[in-house]
Design a protein around this motif. Sequence first.
Motif, PDB file in Angstrom:
ATOM      1  N   GLU A 401     -18.322  22.257  33.742  1.00 29.81           N
ATOM      2  CA  GLU A 401     -17.294  22.247  34.783  1.00 29.81           C
ATOM      3  C   GLU A 401     -17.581  23.264  35.891  1.00 29.81           C
ATOM      4  O   GLU A 401     -17.078  23.136  37.005  1.00 29.81           O
ATOM      5  N   GLU A 402     -18.386  24.288  35.579  1.00 30.57           N
ATOM      6  CA  GLU A 402     -18.701  25.315  36.579  1.00 30.57           C
ATOM      7  C   GLU A 402     -19.796  24.880  37.549  1.00 30.57           C
ATOM      8  O   GLU A 402     -20.161  25.620  38.456  1.00 30.57           O
ATOM      9  N   SER A 403     -20.344  23.681  37.365  1.00 28.56           N
ATOM     10  CA  SER A 403     -21.407  23.212  38.261  1.00 28.56           C
ATOM     11  C   SER A 403     -20.933  23.135  39.706  1.00 28.56           C
ATOM     12  O   SER A 403     -21.706  23.381  40.641  1.00 28.56           O
ATOM     13  N   LEU A 404     -19.660  22.831  39.902  1.00 28.54           N
ATOM     14  CA  LEU A 404     -19.124  22.721  41.267  1.00 28.54           C
ATOM     15  C   LEU A 404     -19.134  24.073  41.965  1.00 28.54           C
ATOM     16  O   LEU A 404     -19.385  24.160  43.173  1.00 28.54           O
ATOM     17  N   ARG A 405     -18.884  25.144  41.208  1.00 24.77           N
ATOM     18  CA  ARG A 405     -18.909  26.498  41.780  1.00 24.77           C
ATOM     19  C   ARG A 405     -20.261  26.787  42.423  1.00 24.77           C
ATOM     20  O   ARG A 405     -20.348  27.233  43.579  1.00 24.77           O
ATOM     21  N   TYR A 406     -21.343  26.532  41.701  1.00 24.99           N
ATOM     22  CA  TYR A 406     -22.681  26.874  42.188  1.00 24.99           C
ATOM     23  C   TYR A 406     -23.152  25.905  43.273  1.00 24.99           C
ATOM     24  O   TYR A 406     -23.922  26.297  44.161  1.00 24.99           O
ATOM     25  N   ALA A 407     -22.693  24.681  43.218  1.00 25.52           N
ATOM     26  CA  ALA A 407     -23.034  23.729  44.273  1.00 25.52           C
ATOM     27  C   ALA A 407     -22.405  24.152  45.600  1.00 25.52           C
ATOM     28  O   ALA A 407     -23.057  24.126  46.653  1.00 25.52           O
ATOM     29  N   MET A 408     -21.143  24.575  45.554  1.00 29.18           N
ATOM     30  CA  MET A 408     -20.464  25.013  46.776  1.00 29.18           C
ATOM     31  C   MET A 408     -21.046  26.314  47.302  1.00 29.18           C
ATOM     32  O   MET A 408     -21.189  26.506  48.514  1.00 29.18           O
ATOM     33  N   LEU A 409     -21.393  27.215  46.399  1.00 22.58           N
ATOM     34  CA  LEU A 409     -22.005  28.478  46.815  1.00 22.58           C
ATOM     35  C   LEU A 409     -23.329  28.247  47.527  1.00 22.58           C
ATOM     36  O   LEU A 409     -23.623  28.884  48.550  1.00 22.58           O
ATOM     37  N   ALA A 410     -24.126  27.323  47.023  1.00 25.28           N
ATOM     38  CA  ALA A 410     -25.428  27.033  47.633  1.00 25.28           C
ATOM     39  C   ALA A 410     -25.260  26.552  49.075  1.00 25.28           C
ATOM     40  O   ALA A 410     -26.000  26.959  49.980  1.00 25.28           O
ATOM     41  N   VAL A 411     -24.281  25.711  49.316  1.00 21.79           N
ATOM     42  CA  VAL A 411     -24.045  25.203  50.669  1.00 21.79           C
ATOM     43  C   VAL A 411     -23.498  26.312  51.571  1.00 21.79           C
ATOM     44  O   VAL A 411     -23.858  26.415  52.752  1.00 21.79           O
TER      45      VAL A 411
END
Length: 436
Positions: A401-411
């Motif tokens: 579920e934390e995958s969205l956190r790192y995806a948004m941070l990368a952008v």
Amino acid sequence: MGATLADRPEIADTLVLKRRGLTLGLLTLTYFFSFMDRQILAILLEPIKADLQLTDTQLGLLSGLVFAIFYATLGLPIARLADRTSRKKIIAASLAIWSVMTALCGVAQNFTHLLLARIGVGVGEAGSGPPSQSIIADLYPPEKRASAMAIYSLGVLLGGGLGIMIGGNVAHAYGWRAAMMVVGIPGVILALIVWMFVAEPRRGLSDVQRVAEQEHDAAMPGMWQGFLAMLRNRAAVYLVAAMTLTSLVGYALTGWGPSYMQRSLDMTMLEVANYIALPAAFVGGGSALLGGMLADRMAKQYGIHTQAWVISMMKLIAFPFAVSFFFFDSKPVALTAYFVSLIFAGVYIGPTYALIQHLAPLRLRAMWAALTLLTVNLIGLGIGPLAVGQLSDALAPAYGEESLRYAMLAVAMITPLPILFYWRAGVLMKRMARVD
């Protein structure tokens, strides 16, 4: 026979200027409905995902690329039409179309149905932005234009925020389908009001000197000429690039923000709708208004090029707070960082639109607005949410579920590039002013 308004342009101009405030208000309200209908999907992603069994990539397509392709590309021919014909009629017709298509999203039974309805929303909204910016540029002189565009930009911030609030509450009580219909149907009524009461100013009304300089050129530039003219203006290219990348990050983070708060900060859809969306909208709106006023004041004292530097500095201040939002698990700390970033983040919209309209040839104002929106939406809106969705799906096996956190941070880490581009645009505009 008696004289008509066409025979007495000074009387027509006076009447148009008397309705300047009303026109700006109605165009801002139209922009508000545009973003409310566009961004309501952000708060509804989770229930739609559960109802229609969709992936994050499919949600990213619905939020960004599919909408953006039609919205951005159709903006060019519509802008071409707006530079020749009645802009207010184009805006009113477009508003009616996207409002009906938003309501139809509520009856979608699968991904394909929802996809087609979102395409319809994009087709409708393509006819709003360029003619609206062109009208505002003709109604307000350069020294007041950034403030006027900042007021217009409230449609983005308040529309997105209230769309999330209204959508979340209606969806909680009656389901996501009802939420789509509730925000879509009122736009048809507003379309009639826009048709009747928005003023249609003369081209170049607030740029008397530029009209005098360009009146010898009677030929209407073609679409390709308009594109080449923008490409040859290096300051305009940097402004468009800066706004495009800013929008890519902004659309990605706002489009997925409610989902991130629900997945990683343990908030409910109703909490996001009631306690985050509306305060965020007003903080962002205040940022946009103050940014527009500050930009106009700096332009009056030090030159219009300083408006680009104001944006650059405000974004530089906002950046560390925006990034730190994704590093904290504590809800109060994370949300504090989020709101501090919003204080500075909304500054860019009004001054950027105003600067592009300032640089644009008078007969190409709607076209330059459309070219800007083409890149902003095709790349920013089209790629931003989709990139987050794809990154989230790719990282899910490792981070759950934390995958969205790192995806948004990368952008979010793209932000230093537009900061540099805004600064460079200011440098180039300063050089242009010296030459002139």
